[in-house]
Design a protein around this motif. Structure first.
Motif, PDB file in Angstrom:
ATOM      1  N   UNK A 185       0.866  -1.183   0.000  1.00 15.55           N
ATOM      2  CA  UNK A 185       0.000   0.000   0.000  1.00 15.55           C
ATOM      3  C   UNK A 185       0.901   1.232   0.000  1.00 15.55           C
ATOM      4  N   UNK A 186       0.957   1.902  -1.128  1.00 16.79           N
ATOM      5  CA  UNK A 186       1.886   3.021  -1.297  1.00 16.79           C
ATOM      6  C   UNK A 186       1.478   4.221  -0.443  1.00 16.79           C
ATOM      7  N   UNK A 187       2.475   5.067  -0.157  1.00 17.53           N
ATOM      8  CA  UNK A 187       2.186   6.299   0.572  1.00 17.53           C
ATOM      9  C   UNK A 187       1.306   7.212  -0.262  1.00 17.53           C
ATOM     10  N   UNK A 188       1.568   7.282  -1.576  1.00 13.89           N
ATOM     11  CA  UNK A 188       0.750   8.120  -2.453  1.00 13.89           C
ATOM     12  C   UNK A 188       0.795   7.564  -3.858  1.00 13.89           C
ATOM     13  N   UNK A 189      -0.004   8.140  -4.729  1.00 13.38           N
ATOM     14  CA  UNK A 189      -0.044   7.803  -6.144  1.00 13.38           C
ATOM     15  C   UNK A 189       0.033   9.121  -6.906  1.00 13.38           C
ATOM     16  N   UNK A 190       1.202   9.406  -7.460  1.00 14.30           N
ATOM     17  CA  UNK A 190       1.403  10.706  -8.083  1.00 14.30           C
ATOM     18  C   UNK A 190       0.619  10.874  -9.380  1.00 14.30           C
ATOM     19  N   UNK A 191       0.198   9.773  -9.997  1.00 18.28           N
ATOM     20  CA  UNK A 191      -0.690   9.899 -11.157  1.00 18.28           C
ATOM     21  C   UNK A 191      -2.087  10.327 -10.711  1.00 18.28           C
ATOM     22  N   UNK A 192      -2.527   9.807  -9.592  1.00 16.23           N
ATOM     23  CA  UNK A 192      -3.821  10.206  -9.050  1.00 16.23           C
ATOM     24  C   UNK A 192      -3.781  11.627  -8.514  1.00 16.23           C
ATOM     25  N   UNK A 200      -0.649  13.572   0.458  1.00 20.10           N
ATOM     26  CA  UNK A 200      -1.029  13.023   1.753  1.00 20.10           C
ATOM     27  C   UNK A 200      -2.288  12.155   1.678  1.00 20.10           C
ATOM     28  N   UNK A 201      -3.084  12.315   0.621  1.00 19.90           N
ATOM     29  CA  UNK A 201      -4.357  11.587   0.521  1.00 19.90           C
ATOM     30  C   UNK A 201      -4.164  10.089   0.285  1.00 19.90           C
ATOM     31  N   UNK A 202      -2.981   9.685  -0.156  1.00 19.13           N
ATOM     32  CA  UNK A 202      -2.701   8.265  -0.316  1.00 19.13           C
ATOM     33  C   UNK A 202      -3.032   7.744  -1.699  1.00 19.13           C
ATOM     34  N   UNK A 203      -2.831   6.439  -1.879  1.00 17.36           N
ATOM     35  CA  UNK A 203      -3.051   5.763  -3.160  1.00 17.36           C
ATOM     36  C   UNK A 203      -4.406   5.070  -3.115  1.00 17.36           C
ATOM     37  N   UNK A 204      -5.410   5.694  -3.701  1.00 19.05           N
ATOM     38  CA  UNK A 204      -6.783   5.210  -3.558  1.00 19.05           C
ATOM     39  C   UNK A 204      -6.974   3.808  -4.127  1.00 19.05           C
TER      40      UNK A 204
END
Length: 229
Positions: A185-192, A200-204
């Protein structure tokens, strides 16, 4: 298992955001908007979140980047107004409100822990650091310690706990029967989230996969939580 509440155990705000996004839950709990190292989490749960916030134990942290609880070593990153990425100079005018907020949330936590219906707890990342970015993973022994502590506090009432990218990937010892483990579970998803202020919202997509495994479909999860909160 159907859950009455999904409860963030940190380490950061992304868990609470993703719980709200997936389940549609609006009920807040104490760790939602804090940065909470693992040791601080254990200490606070052991103490049932009693006397969590005392105004005398709040102080600016790293040139007003955040607000530090010096007693429990957590960051109240969103609990006083912020300007230009830092807490406002008159932060002290807001500490009584911070105390009152966590007295209320602490009581909600204690009521939740005695609720007979199932609860889902969620911990993302292991040992979050206040002084350095990122987090270190925890061994299975520490994860089981947290699970057993919650079991003790819940006194036989049903619960499950998710460890998301929190446990050392090389530690394959068994977890307690209440625990689910996801190491990707990644800290974030920069494409999203192309804007860094949204990371900070995370990788949905990662969180949707996790919650579907543990709590069923998105519609089922929303129905369960909304009709009981």
């Amino acid at each position: 298992m159907q859950f009455k509440f999904a409860v963030s155990l940190g380490a950061s705000c992304s868990v609470a955001y993703q719980i709200r996004r997936y389940f549609g839950q609006e009920t807040a709990f104490p760790f939602d908007w804090l940065i909470t190292p693992f040791a601080s989490l254990i200490q606070l749960i052991e103490n049932d979140l009693q006397s969590f916030v005392e105004p005398a134990h709040l102080a600016p942290y790293q040139n007003y980047f955040s607000l530090l609880n010096t007693n429990h070593l957590v960051l109240h990153h969103h609990d006083v107004p912020r300007e230009n990425g830092r807490i406002v100079p008159d932060w002290a005018a807001h500490v009584e409100q911070v105390r009152d907020k966590y007295e209320f949330l602490g009581q909600r936590w204690r009521e939740m822990m005695t609720d007979p219906e199932p609860v889902l707890f969620v911990r993302h990342q292991g040992r979050a650091h206040l002084t350095n970015p990122g987090a270190e993973s925890i061994p299975v022994l520490k994860a089981n310690g947290l699970s057993n502590l919650i079991k003790e506090k819940r006194q036989g009432r049903p619960f499950q706990i998710i460890f998301a990218s929190a446990i050392d990937p090389e530690d394959t010892r068994p977890l307690t029967s209440e625990a689910f483990r996801f190491d990707d579970v990644r800290y974030t998803d920069q494409e999203e989230w192309p804007d860094p202020s949204d990371w900070w919202r995370g990788a949905s997509a990662d969180w949707t996969r996790v919650f579907k495994v543990v709590a069923g479909s998105v519609n089922q999860g929303r129905q369960i939580l909304n009709e009981r909160t």
